[in-house]
Design a protein around this motif. Structure first.
Motif, short mmCIF file in Angstrom:
data_model
loop_
_atom_site.label_atom_id
_atom_site.label_comp_id
_atom_site.label_asym_id
_atom_site.label_seq_id
_atom_site.Cartn_x
_atom_site.Cartn_y
_atom_site.Cartn_z
N ARG A 24 0.84 -1.21 0.00
CA ARG A 24 0.00 0.00 0.00
C ARG A 24 0.87 1.25 0.00
O ARG A 24 0.55 2.25 -0.66
CB ARG A 24 -0.93 -0.01 1.20
CG ARG A 24 -2.03 1.01 1.12
CD ARG A 24 -3.02 0.95 2.28
NE ARG A 24 -3.46 -0.40 2.57
CZ ARG A 24 -3.21 -1.05 3.72
NH1 ARG A 24 -2.54 -0.46 4.68
NH2 ARG A 24 -3.65 -2.27 3.91
N VAL A 27 2.07 1.86 -3.54
CA VAL A 27 1.00 2.39 -4.39
C VAL A 27 0.79 3.87 -4.10
O VAL A 27 0.64 4.68 -5.01
CB VAL A 27 -0.30 1.59 -4.18
CG1 VAL A 27 -1.47 2.25 -4.89
CG2 VAL A 27 -0.13 0.16 -4.68
N THR A 28 0.79 4.24 -2.83
CA THR A 28 0.63 5.64 -2.44
C THR A 28 1.76 6.49 -3.00
O THR A 28 1.54 7.61 -3.49
CB THR A 28 0.57 5.76 -0.91
OG1 THR A 28 -0.50 4.96 -0.42
CG2 THR A 28 0.36 7.20 -0.48
N LEU A 31 1.17 7.14 -6.66
CA LEU A 31 0.16 8.18 -6.89
C LEU A 31 0.72 9.57 -6.66
O LEU A 31 0.40 10.51 -7.39
CB LEU A 31 -1.05 7.95 -5.97
CG LEU A 31 -1.92 6.74 -6.31
CD1 LEU A 31 -2.99 6.55 -5.24
CD2 LEU A 31 -2.55 6.90 -7.67
N CYS A 79 -9.45 8.31 -8.20
CA CYS A 79 -8.91 6.97 -8.07
C CYS A 79 -9.97 6.07 -7.45
O CYS A 79 -10.89 6.53 -6.78
CB CYS A 79 -7.64 6.97 -7.23
SG CYS A 79 -7.84 7.64 -5.57
N GLY A 80 -9.85 4.82 -7.69
CA GLY A 80 -10.77 3.82 -7.18
C GLY A 80 -10.39 2.48 -7.76
O GLY A 80 -9.45 2.38 -8.55
N VAL A 81 -11.08 1.45 -7.39
CA VAL A 81 -10.79 0.12 -7.91
C VAL A 81 -12.05 -0.47 -8.49
O VAL A 81 -13.16 -0.12 -8.11
CB VAL A 81 -10.22 -0.81 -6.81
CG1 VAL A 81 -8.87 -0.35 -6.36
CG2 VAL A 81 -11.16 -0.92 -5.64
N LEU A 87 -8.98 -4.08 -2.74
CA LEU A 87 -9.09 -2.95 -1.82
C LEU A 87 -7.98 -2.88 -0.79
O LEU A 87 -7.63 -1.81 -0.34
CB LEU A 87 -10.44 -3.00 -1.09
CG LEU A 87 -11.58 -2.28 -1.77
CD1 LEU A 87 -12.87 -2.48 -1.01
CD2 LEU A 87 -11.29 -0.81 -1.91
N TYR A 89 -4.90 -3.15 -1.08
CA TYR A 89 -3.68 -2.50 -1.57
C TYR A 89 -3.90 -1.04 -1.95
O TYR A 89 -2.98 -0.35 -2.34
CB TYR A 89 -3.13 -3.24 -2.79
CG TYR A 89 -2.76 -4.66 -2.50
CD1 TYR A 89 -1.87 -4.97 -1.49
CD2 TYR A 89 -3.32 -5.70 -3.22
CE1 TYR A 89 -1.53 -6.28 -1.21
CE2 TYR A 89 -2.99 -7.02 -2.95
CZ TYR A 89 -2.09 -7.29 -1.94
OH TYR A 89 -1.77 -8.58 -1.67
N VAL A 90 -5.12 -0.55 -1.85
CA VAL A 90 -5.46 0.81 -2.27
C VAL A 90 -5.30 1.76 -1.10
O VAL A 90 -5.66 1.43 0.03
CB VAL A 90 -6.91 0.83 -2.79
CG1 VAL A 90 -7.34 2.23 -3.17
CG2 VAL A 90 -7.05 -0.10 -3.97
N CYS A 94 -8.69 6.34 -1.55
CA CYS A 94 -9.20 5.79 -2.81
C CYS A 94 -10.01 4.52 -2.60
O CYS A 94 -10.26 3.80 -3.55
CB CYS A 94 -8.03 5.47 -3.74
SG CYS A 94 -7.06 6.88 -4.24
N ARG A 95 -10.42 4.23 -1.40
CA ARG A 95 -11.08 2.96 -1.12
C ARG A 95 -12.58 3.01 -1.39
O ARG A 95 -13.40 2.97 -0.50
CB ARG A 95 -10.85 2.54 0.32
CG ARG A 95 -9.43 2.10 0.51
CD ARG A 95 -9.27 1.47 1.85
NE ARG A 95 -7.86 1.17 2.02
CZ ARG A 95 -7.33 0.76 3.13
NH1 ARG A 95 -8.08 0.58 4.19
NH2 ARG A 95 -6.06 0.51 3.20
#
Length: 98
Positions: A24, A27-28, A31, A79-81, A87, A89-90, A94-95
């Motif tokens: 996570r 990923v952050t 971004l 952002c989103g999935v 979820l 890893y987001v 962005c969850r």
């Protein structure tokens, strides 16, 4: 022997959580590194926009980029999935699943 067993149990619980945390964090970081690219894309589109509205983004008249958004509308980044299983890893902001 009991102490070793307790440490083993704690390690088996903590290790997967730590691995999710490090993923996570990566990923952050990605971004936040992309924010410079977002600025460049937004400025380029604003500078070269012909005001044409196309069904999909592409190159319009005189080599200017077109966009499905209305002429003069601000560029909105989000952002989103698309899958609920990803979820974990987001980043927290962005969850949401779309």
């Amino acid at each position: 022997m009991i102490v070793v067993a307790i440490i083993g149990i704690l390690a088996s619980v903590a290790l997967p959580a730590y691995q999710d945390y490090t993923t996570r964090a990566k990923v952050t970081e990605g971004l936040s590194l992309a924010s410079a690219a977002k600025t460049a894309v937004t400025e380029t589109f604003a500078t070269r926009n012909s005001g044409a509205v196309a069904a999909y983004g592409g190159i319009g008249a005189a080599g200017k980029p077109t966009s499905p958004m209305a002429a003069g509308a601000p560029t909105v980044w989000g952002c989103g999935v698309s899958a609920a299983q990803a979820l974990k890893y987001v980043p927290a902001n962005c969850r949401y699943v779309y």
